[in-house]
Write a protein that holds these residues in place. Sequence first.
Motif, PDB file in Angstrom:
ATOM      1  N   PRO A 162      43.195  41.871  16.884  1.00 14.93           N
ATOM      2  CA  PRO A 162      44.543  41.801  17.479  1.00 14.93           C
ATOM      3  C   PRO A 162      45.559  41.154  16.537  1.00 14.93           C
ATOM      4  O   PRO A 162      46.731  41.532  16.521  1.00 14.93           O
ATOM      5  N   MET A 163      45.093  40.176  15.735  1.00 17.36           N
ATOM      6  CA  MET A 163      45.993  39.511  14.793  1.00 17.36           C
ATOM      7  C   MET A 163      46.368  40.448  13.649  1.00 17.36           C
ATOM      8  O   MET A 163      47.516  40.465  13.191  1.00 17.36           O
ATOM      9  N   VAL A 164      45.403  41.224  13.182  1.00 12.76           N
ATOM     10  CA  VAL A 164      45.687  42.213  12.130  1.00 12.76           C
ATOM     11  C   VAL A 164      46.682  43.248  12.664  1.00 12.76           C
ATOM     12  O   VAL A 164      47.623  43.650  11.961  1.00 12.76           O
ATOM     13  N   LYS A 192      49.044  48.097  24.829  1.00 14.26           N
ATOM     14  CA  LYS A 192      48.811  47.335  23.602  1.00 14.26           C
ATOM     15  C   LYS A 192      48.225  46.004  24.028  1.00 14.26           C
ATOM     16  O   LYS A 192      48.746  45.365  24.942  1.00 14.26           O
ATOM     17  N   TYR A 193      47.146  45.590  23.380  1.00 14.68           N
ATOM     18  CA  TYR A 193      46.442  44.384  23.855  1.00 14.68           C
ATOM     19  C   TYR A 193      47.007  43.082  23.304  1.00 14.68           C
ATOM     20  O   TYR A 193      46.857  42.032  23.912  1.00 14.68           O
ATOM     21  N   SER A 194      47.643  43.127  22.130  1.00 17.45           N
ATOM     22  CA  SER A 194      47.981  41.880  21.442  1.00 17.45           C
ATOM     23  C   SER A 194      49.273  41.192  21.870  1.00 17.45           C
ATOM     24  O   SER A 194      49.423  40.005  21.624  1.00 17.45           O
ATOM     25  N   PRO A 195      50.249  41.874  22.512  1.00 18.35           N
ATOM     26  CA  PRO A 195      51.489  41.173  22.835  1.00 18.35           C
ATOM     27  C   PRO A 195      51.342  40.160  23.976  1.00 18.35           C
ATOM     28  O   PRO A 195      50.452  40.280  24.827  1.00 18.35           O
ATOM     29  N   CYS A 196      52.269  39.204  24.006  1.00 17.58           N
ATOM     30  CA  CYS A 196      52.222  38.158  25.029  1.00 17.58           C
ATOM     31  C   CYS A 196      52.628  38.682  26.396  1.00 17.58           C
ATOM     32  O   CYS A 196      52.436  37.991  27.395  1.00 17.58           O
ATOM     33  N   GLU A 208      44.778  33.626  28.315  1.00 18.84           N
ATOM     34  CA  GLU A 208      45.533  34.676  27.621  1.00 18.84           C
ATOM     35  C   GLU A 208      44.564  35.297  26.617  1.00 18.84           C
ATOM     36  O   GLU A 208      44.243  34.705  25.595  1.00 18.84           O
ATOM     37  N   TYR A 209      44.084  36.502  26.896  1.00 15.57           N
ATOM     38  CA  TYR A 209      43.026  37.096  26.072  1.00 15.57           C
ATOM     39  C   TYR A 209      43.546  37.747  24.795  1.00 15.57           C
ATOM     40  O   TYR A 209      42.897  37.684  23.761  1.00 15.57           O
ATOM     41  N   LEU A 210      44.702  38.437  24.872  1.00 20.57           N
ATOM     42  CA  LEU A 210      45.219  39.212  23.739  1.00 20.57           C
ATOM     43  C   LEU A 210      44.144  40.159  23.213  1.00 20.57           C
ATOM     44  O   LEU A 210      43.992  40.366  22.007  1.00 20.57           O
ATOM     45  N   ALA A 211      43.393  40.739  24.123  1.00 17.62           N
ATOM     46  CA  ALA A 211      42.215  41.538  23.775  1.00 17.62           C
ATOM     47  C   ALA A 211      41.895  42.451  24.960  1.00 17.62           C
ATOM     48  O   ALA A 211      42.439  42.274  26.059  1.00 17.62           O
ATOM     49  N   PRO A 212      40.983  43.424  24.776  1.00 20.06           N
ATOM     50  CA  PRO A 212      40.611  44.306  25.893  1.00 20.06           C
ATOM     51  C   PRO A 212      39.720  43.610  26.919  1.00 20.06           C
ATOM     52  O   PRO A 212      38.565  43.958  27.131  1.00 20.06           O
ATOM     53  N   ILE A 213      40.265  42.576  27.535  1.00 20.91           N
ATOM     54  CA  ILE A 213      39.596  41.799  28.588  1.00 20.91           C
ATOM     55  C   ILE A 213      40.642  41.524  29.662  1.00 20.91           C
ATOM     56  O   ILE A 213      41.797  41.215  29.343  1.00 20.91           O
ATOM     57  N   ILE A 214      40.249  41.634  30.922  1.00 19.93           N
ATOM     58  CA  ILE A 214      41.173  41.310  32.011  1.00 19.93           C
ATOM     59  C   ILE A 214      40.405  40.621  33.129  1.00 19.93           C
ATOM     60  O   ILE A 214      39.255  40.968  33.418  1.00 19.93           O
ATOM     61  N   SER A 215      41.029  39.612  33.745  1.00 23.89           N
ATOM     62  CA  SER A 215      40.417  38.985  34.909  1.00 23.89           C
ATOM     63  C   SER A 215      40.921  39.705  36.159  1.00 23.89           C
ATOM     64  O   SER A 215      42.071  40.127  36.219  1.00 23.89           O
ATOM     65  N   ILE A 216      40.028  39.874  37.127  1.00 23.46           N
ATOM     66  CA  ILE A 216      40.369  40.626  38.351  1.00 23.46           C
ATOM     67  C   ILE A 216      39.944  39.822  39.574  1.00 23.46           C
ATOM     68  O   ILE A 216      38.803  39.361  39.666  1.00 23.46           O
ATOM     69  N   LYS A 217      40.870  39.676  40.522  1.00 24.76           N
ATOM     70  CA  LYS A 217      40.569  38.902  41.732  1.00 24.76           C
ATOM     71  C   LYS A 217      41.144  39.602  42.959  1.00 24.76           C
ATOM     72  O   LYS A 217      42.298  40.049  42.947  1.00 24.76           O
ATOM     73  N   VAL A 218      40.328  39.711  43.990  1.00 25.77           N
ATOM     74  CA  VAL A 218      40.800  40.198  45.291  1.00 25.77           C
ATOM     75  C   VAL A 218      41.371  39.009  46.052  1.00 25.77           C
ATOM     76  O   VAL A 218      40.720  37.963  46.166  1.00 25.77           O
ATOM     77  N   VAL A 219      42.610  39.157  46.545  1.00 29.31           N
ATOM     78  CA  VAL A 219      43.263  38.072  47.288  1.00 29.31           C
ATOM     79  C   VAL A 219      43.605  38.578  48.693  1.00 29.31           C
ATOM     80  O   VAL A 219      43.692  39.774  48.939  1.00 29.31           O
ATOM     81  N   ASP A 220      43.819  37.649  49.614  1.00 29.78           N
ATOM     82  CA  ASP A 220      44.051  38.019  51.007  1.00 29.78           C
ATOM     83  C   ASP A 220      45.376  38.736  51.222  1.00 29.78           C
ATOM     84  O   ASP A 220      45.518  39.515  52.158  1.00 29.78           O
TER      85      ASP A 220
END
Length: 426
Positions: free
Chosen positions: A69-71, A257-261, A321-333
């Motif tokens: 991502p830095m490259v 794009k994975y790298s932007p904030c 903040e992953y800046l990578a192909p990773i995402i957290s997922i949560k089911v909320v009420d």
Amino acid sequence: MNAVSTTEYALGLGAQAKAASARMAKASTAAKNHALLRLAALLRQNTAALQSDNAKDLERAVAAGLAAPMVDRLRLTPQVLETCAQGCEQLAAMPDVIGDITGMKQQPSGIRVGQMRVPIGVFGMIFESRPNVTIEAASLSIKSGNACILRGGSEAIDSNRALALLVQQALLDSGLPADAVQLVQTTDRAVVGELIAMPQFVDVIIPRGGKGLIERISRDAKVPVIKHLDGNCHTYVDDPCDIAMAVRVADNAKTQKYSPCNASESLLVARGVAAEFLPQIGAIYAAKGVEMRVCAASKALLAGVSGAILQDASEQDWFEEYLAPIISIKVVDGLDAAIAHINHYSSHHTDAILTRDHMHAQRFLREVDSSSVMVNTSTRFADGFEYGLGAEIGISTDKFHARGPVGIEGLTSLKYVVLGQGEVRG
């Protein structure tokens, strides 16, 4: 560079910037716009040469084992350079706000009081990786009548030097001082320490990079700092929502794009739509190799998705903040839980709701405490260029002076102007 010469070098940059800032503050709109249009032309004319310089930085970065991502952030593609050129042209087409007087009101004493927009003066910008920031910072500095001192990361030194030369050529070709935009030519980190401790020359510091850099600048600076620490952005899929639209937007927000904030790092899904929505977005993430850090409820709904990379989410994942192909997922009420989660875990950068409920959208806009809050669109739009600012100097998650993408007005201040006809105070 030894300690003495580092100090002398930084003080020299500061003195030159201060002198240039006085000339820039009174520069004509025509001269500033000419410089911006000339810079756009130079960027297009020199695309091949700039890519050649950029290749040196990329080669060093890969050899040094810099993360992908830095490259990616280092890369000056023709498309990136064209966007920079368009940003310069967009700025040139915008009204010049310097000298605008607003709010002029007659007072009982007879005097009239208003406020005039003026340049800040000199800003120092310390940034990592992305060399296109050199052009964004320079172009905004020119349009806003400021002078700036830019210190890019050592990993982009060849690209930044080449870009800075074009900026100075555009300034000189327009009758403006070359010292209005100066690049720190050394990679010696000691210069940063000097730059952030020169209130006699530098009016504000803007760090743009990793959390470590920004924490250090915020801690050690002796001048004001405009900052954001990280971009833990959320997309919340509400009940009710347009599922097809939500899938499309949640995909774009994460994978365009994975790298932007401003890429979404966390996906919140209302329980009422989770069974329909999650398998669809999960299939897309799986096909693109996105790892999903999941809560128990989302794990159960994603378990049947072919090729899904699932991992149980830790408490830290909600902050990440992953800046990578990773995402957290949560089911909320529902909406209340989503807003509470975002305000607790987010970095107050950019958060979005995907919904069909107008009242839910209005509550989300009012109650989510972030610098950009969105309805039914991708967090990837949190960007000065996309907001019509021409470019951005960064995205501020501070609550004073400038918040969100910082464009021309974020690099200006207001001073009171008082007009009289001989009135004296009794």
